[in-house]
Design an enzyme around this catalytic site. Structure first.
Site, PDB file in Angstrom:
ATOM      1  N   ASN A 155      24.618  39.791  12.452  1.00 48.84           N
ATOM      2  CA  ASN A 155      23.268  39.747  11.785  1.00 48.84           C
ATOM      3  C   ASN A 155      22.585  38.670  11.874  1.00 48.84           C
ATOM      4  O   ASN A 155      21.406  38.659  12.534  1.00 48.84           O
ATOM      5  CB  ASN A 155      23.358  40.576  10.487  1.00 48.84           C
ATOM      6  N   CYS A 287      23.006  40.320   4.501  1.00 50.76           N
ATOM      7  CA  CYS A 287      23.917  40.262   3.183  1.00 50.76           C
ATOM      8  C   CYS A 287      23.022  40.388   1.944  1.00 50.76           C
ATOM      9  O   CYS A 287      23.777  40.822   0.744  1.00 50.76           O
ATOM     10  CB  CYS A 287      24.974  39.511   3.335  1.00 50.76           C
TER      11      CYS A 287
HETATM   12  O1  TXE Z   1      31.724  43.579  10.228  1.00 52.67           O
HETATM   13  P1  TXE Z   1      33.315  42.811  10.661  1.00 52.67           P
HETATM   14  P2  TXE Z   1      31.235  44.743  11.190  1.00 52.67           P
HETATM   15  C1  TXE Z   1      29.076  44.548   6.518  1.00 52.67           C
HETATM   16  C2  TXE Z   1      27.878  45.574   6.677  1.00 52.67           C
HETATM   17  C3  TXE Z   1      28.355  46.204   8.089  1.00 52.67           C
HETATM   18  C4  TXE Z   1      29.812  46.251   8.123  1.00 52.67           C
HETATM   19  C5  TXE Z   1      30.823  46.393   9.085  1.00 52.67           C
HETATM   20  O2  TXE Z   1      27.953  46.378   5.722  1.00 52.67           O
HETATM   21  O3  TXE Z   1      28.093  47.434   8.127  1.00 52.67           O
HETATM   22  O4  TXE Z   1      30.162  44.806   7.302  1.00 52.67           O
HETATM   23  O5  TXE Z   1      30.323  45.647  10.332  1.00 52.67           O
HETATM   24  C6  TXE Z   1      35.638  40.091  13.135  1.00 52.67           C
HETATM   25  N1  TXE Z   1      40.549  39.790  11.879  1.00 52.67           N
HETATM   26  N2  TXE Z   1      28.559  43.286   7.135  1.00 52.67           N
HETATM   27  O6  TXE Z   1      32.425  45.769  11.611  1.00 52.67           O
HETATM   28  O7  TXE Z   1      34.070  43.757  11.272  1.00 52.67           O
HETATM   29  C7  TXE Z   1      34.486  40.734  14.173  1.00 52.67           C
HETATM   30  O8  TXE Z   1      35.010  40.627  15.441  1.00 52.67           O
HETATM   31  C8  TXE Z   1      39.707  38.802  11.982  1.00 52.67           C
HETATM   32  C9  TXE Z   1      28.040  42.325   6.166  1.00 52.67           C
HETATM   33  O9  TXE Z   1      30.315  44.394  12.410  1.00 52.67           O
HETATM   34  O10 TXE Z   1      33.323  42.335   9.348  1.00 52.67           O
HETATM   35  C10 TXE Z   1      33.340  39.642  13.814  1.00 52.67           C
HETATM   36  O11 TXE Z   1      33.481  38.526  14.274  1.00 52.67           O
HETATM   37  N3  TXE Z   1      38.454  38.697  12.548  1.00 52.67           N
HETATM   38  C11 TXE Z   1      27.808  41.120   6.721  1.00 52.67           C
HETATM   39  C12 TXE Z   1      33.317  39.392  12.216  1.00 52.67           C
HETATM   40  O12 TXE Z   1      34.692  39.760  12.084  1.00 52.67           O
HETATM   41  C13 TXE Z   1      37.909  40.407  12.510  1.00 52.67           C
HETATM   42  C14 TXE Z   1      27.647  40.675   8.156  1.00 52.67           C
HETATM   43  C15 TXE Z   1      32.646  40.267  11.330  1.00 52.67           C
HETATM   44  O13 TXE Z   1      32.915  41.824  11.770  1.00 52.67           O
HETATM   45  C16 TXE Z   1      38.731  41.235  12.120  1.00 52.67           C
HETATM   46  C17 TXE Z   1      28.246  41.760   9.008  1.00 52.67           C
HETATM   47  C18 TXE Z   1      40.149  41.324  11.746  1.00 52.67           C
HETATM   48  N4  TXE Z   1      41.113  42.185  11.634  1.00 52.67           N
HETATM   49  C19 TXE Z   1      28.731  43.101   8.531  1.00 52.67           C
HETATM   50  N5  TXE Z   1      38.088  42.330  12.246  1.00 52.67           N
HETATM   51  C20 TXE Z   1      27.345  39.752   5.955  1.00 52.67           C
HETATM   52  N6  TXE Z   1      28.161  39.444   4.633  1.00 52.67           N
HETATM   53  O14 TXE Z   1      26.448  39.361   6.206  1.00 52.67           O
HETATM   54  C21 TXE Z   1      36.763  42.029  12.754  1.00 52.67           C
HETATM   55  N7  TXE Z   1      36.604  40.711  12.654  1.00 52.67           N
END
Ligand code: TXE
Length: 496
Positions: A155, A287
């Protein structure tokens, strides 16, 4: 760079860019659905090579013994180079996550100033002499963990990558950065800029790939000594599980469902401006988005009327077109998810007061666009009010008195941020202290400074990034006792 054309992006291992022709993934422009370029996929072997390089670099006396002002000089040069290339950084982010140009550019400049801030912190943060209870000197020194993994989301990738890489380097670590597979390119440019600015190779490696394979390989690697993660709560929990087994520290900046509150004595125009920016900037993919709006019942109809008018007037458009206020969501699967939440809200009795659909304009049909949406008529326990939607969707709820407000606002698994609009400073103070959130804004919203610690209560995370002490997140303290009198041990003479 090896085998790299304008249509490809390589990962960075040991100061060298590596392209993996046999294994790539697409970078997609969410505004058009077109493929921007192919990005090299980092396998577990690439991760291992990156960690080995980082370990060598962090143990090299050239880095270990580098004086803080010299290290600060490198960070300062990175900041200058990022500023000079801000348009390039901004363009990469815009093409990959669809945020509008003005926001991408502001974030690129903010990322550069984060390096500047931590350059200063690196030079000015001291160790401490602590009070002693005898004839000795006691001190606290701070040392790096060694190899730190930084895992970032899509984001606001530029700012979050700077927020992790700059303090981790200032603290004396080497960093393996794993950007989101949705937005890999800013991190790759950051590595290039950092090496050009004089960062020794191996101190920043960038492994582009998915979470399941690349991210897991990184978190599980035995030589990674600390993980700093920003992303979804479920992913954070799984990373924390691995870290718990490995007994390494984690910093987790996770999701939110932030309450934004308008009391009846608030300056209503200012409050509505704050609410509109607080949820719709970045199409709600923040977030700290103020996604649950609580309005005091006596002004509820008036405030919601104004809000709906403003939401309908926002310009959804292509991110590179001047005047666009909301770009697309960062991906098509993510838009599907946002739409599902809106359908669930309807099924649970919610009234769509604005938006709730894809924009009808022909020019936007190929992109992952969604209209700014306001939903009323739901209770605080409804799915759309409790779960993080991470899109341009605002749920509005009335409240009676202060006690009712605090009970509702705190009835959430999350605890990242909150906002209060009131003219009564005593009430502002009382409510700010009662809200279970890591950040509180009073008569403003989404005001952020690198100097202020950032992080959440409850399911919104563990640890605080930013601020001068953001450097300490990436260090471990060491207590040192130094006798001033060789005869003073053991002090009570018990074993003498
Ligand atoms: O996030 P992920 P996603 C929230 C928001 C969104 C939801 C899912 O609600 O709709 O999370 O988003 C890496 N081991 N936020 O699926 O999966 C991934 O490759 C290690 C809030 O995109 O959490 C990426 O680099 N790494 C938020 C990062 O984690 C892993 C911002 C984030 O992806 C992994 C984004 C694993 N097992 C989403 N799985 C905020 N706090 O601002 C994924 N990744």
């Amino acid at each position: 760079m090896q085998d790299q054309s304008d249509q490809t992006r390589a990962l960075w291992v040991d100061g060298v860019s590596v392209f993996t022709p046999a294994r790539t993934f697409d970078s997609v422009n969410p505004a058009t659905g077109e493929v921007n370029w192919q990005v090299a996929f980092a396998t577990a072997e690439h991760v291992a090579a990156a960690v080995a390089s980082a370990k060598r670099a962090v143990n090299d006396p050239a880095w270990r013994k580098m004086l803080p002002h010299v290290r600060a000089g490198i960070l300062m040069r990175i900041a200058d180079a990022m500023t000079a290339r801000a348009d390039e950084f901004a363009r990469l982010q815009m093409l990959e996550n669809g945020k509008v140009w003005s926001e991408c550019r502001a974030q690129a400049l903010s990322a550069a100033s984060t390096f500047r801030f931590y350059a200063s912190a690196c030079e000015t943060l001291g160790s401490e002499v602590t009070p002693s209870r005898g004839n000795y000197l006691s001190m606290t020194a701070y040392e790096p963990y060694g190899v730190v993994a930084a895992i970032t989301p899509w984001n606001s990738p530029l700012t979050m990558e700077a927020q992790k890489v700059a303090p981790a380097l200032a603290a004396g670590n080497a960093v393996i950065l794993k950007p989101s597979e949705v937005t890999p390119s800013g991190a790759l440019l950051l590595a290039q800029v950092a090496f050009e600015a004089g960062l020794p190779k191996g101190l920043l490696n960038v492994v582009t790939g998915d979470g399941r394979e690349t991210g897991t390989a990184l978190v599980e690697h035995p030589d990674v000594r600390m993980v700093s993660f920003t992303g979804g709560t479920a992913t954070g929990r799984s990373i924390a599980g691995i870290a718990a087994q490995r007994l390494i520290p984690v910093a987790l900046e996770l999701g939110g469902k932030s309450p934004h509150i308008i009391f009846e004595d608030a300056n209503i125009d200012a409050a509505i401006n704050g609410v509109v920016d607080g949820i719709f900037e970045g199409s709600g993919q923040s977030c700290v988005a103020g996604s649950r709006l609580f309005v005091q019942r006596s002004i509820y109809d008036k405030a919601v009327g104004l809000l709906v008018e403003r939401a309908r007037a926002l310009r959804v458009g292509l991110p590179d077109v001047a005047g666009s206020q909301l770009g697309p969501l960062a991906g098509f699967a993510h838009r599907d998810r946002v739409e599902r939440f809106v359908s669930i809200a309807r099924e649970e009795g919610g009234q769509i007061l604005a938006g709730g659909r894809r924009p009808p304009e022909a020019a936007l049909q190929a992109g992952a666009f969604f209209e700014p949406t306001v939903i009323g008529g739901l209770s605080n326990s409804a799915t759309a009010v409790q779960q993080e939607i991470f899109g341009p969707v605002l749920c509005v709820l009335p409240f009676g008195d202060e006690d009712d407000l605090i009970a509702q606002a705190n009835d959430s698994a999350f605890g990242l941020a909150s906002g209060i609009w009131t003219a009564n400073y005593q009430r502002a103070w009382r409510v700010a202290r009662a809200l279970e959130t890591g950040l509180v804004w009073i008569n403003t919203y989404k005001q952020l400074s690198i100097a202020t610690p950032f992080g959440g209560f409850k399911d919104s995370g563990i640890g605080r990034e930013k601020g001068v002490n953001g450097v300490r997140l990436y260090q471990q303290s060491k207590g040192i006792y130094w006798s001033m009198d060789e005869k003073n041990f053991p002090s009570d003479g018990a074993l003498a």
